[in-house]
Design a protein around this motif. Sequence first.
Motif, PDB file in Angstrom:
ATOM      1  N   THR A  64      39.295 -11.664 -43.892  1.00 20.12           N
ATOM      2  CA  THR A  64      39.416 -13.044 -44.338  1.00 20.12           C
ATOM      3  C   THR A  64      39.225 -13.948 -43.140  1.00 20.12           C
ATOM      4  N   VAL A  65      38.304 -14.884 -43.270  1.00 18.67           N
ATOM      5  CA  VAL A  65      38.043 -15.835 -42.200  1.00 18.67           C
ATOM      6  C   VAL A  65      38.407 -17.211 -42.713  1.00 18.67           C
ATOM      7  N   THR A  66      39.229 -17.901 -41.978  1.00 17.49           N
ATOM      8  CA  THR A  66      39.629 -19.240 -42.372  1.00 17.49           C
ATOM      9  C   THR A  66      39.149 -20.205 -41.303  1.00 17.49           C
ATOM     10  N   ALA A  67      38.347 -21.158 -41.724  1.00 24.23           N
ATOM     11  CA  ALA A  67      37.846 -22.162 -40.791  1.00 24.23           C
ATOM     12  C   ALA A  67      38.698 -23.413 -40.942  1.00 24.23           C
ATOM     13  N   THR A  68      39.254 -23.862 -39.862  1.00 22.74           N
ATOM     14  CA  THR A  68      40.086 -25.063 -39.881  1.00 22.74           C
ATOM     15  C   THR A  68      39.266 -26.203 -39.286  1.00 22.74           C
TER      16      THR A  68
END
Length: 159
Positions: A64-68
């Motif tokens: 899971t990649v979360t871009a902030t």
Amino acid sequence: MNNPHIVPPAPHPRNTRPLHKRKRVWIGGFVLMAIGSAIGQSDAHDDAVKAAAEARPTVTATATVTATPKPAVTVTKTARPAPAPAVTVTKTETADTSNSSLDTGSSNSGTCSIVSNAGNCYSAGEFCRNGDHGATTTDASGTSITCSPSGGRWRWTYS
């Protein structure tokens, strides 16, 4: 004053058959259902045992990649003019009417003081919001319209 020649009716003989046909049919059906469900359960049990014996663990990887996003900076500057004579600036927007399929019929040309929730000028005949009852504004062409009751409903009408 009983008549001695009248004989009382004979009592009905008891049913000598152990079970009626209908009862036998029901009991036979119940027995067949019990046997069928027992066979079905044994097949299901055998299938479950075979599936458990053949089951092997599997490896699943999940990434899971979360871009902030970076926060946006808002800068507000307030310029205070020197006490000089007041200057009034009027901004007039013109709508591009070259493509008539995009024309909605009511555009906000900057002359309306009361606009709809979508930001468009009202025109005569449209319904009024509850907060606009009795108010007066102009339509897109600059004609004065008033929110007044018409036919049991509040509508914008020409003043």
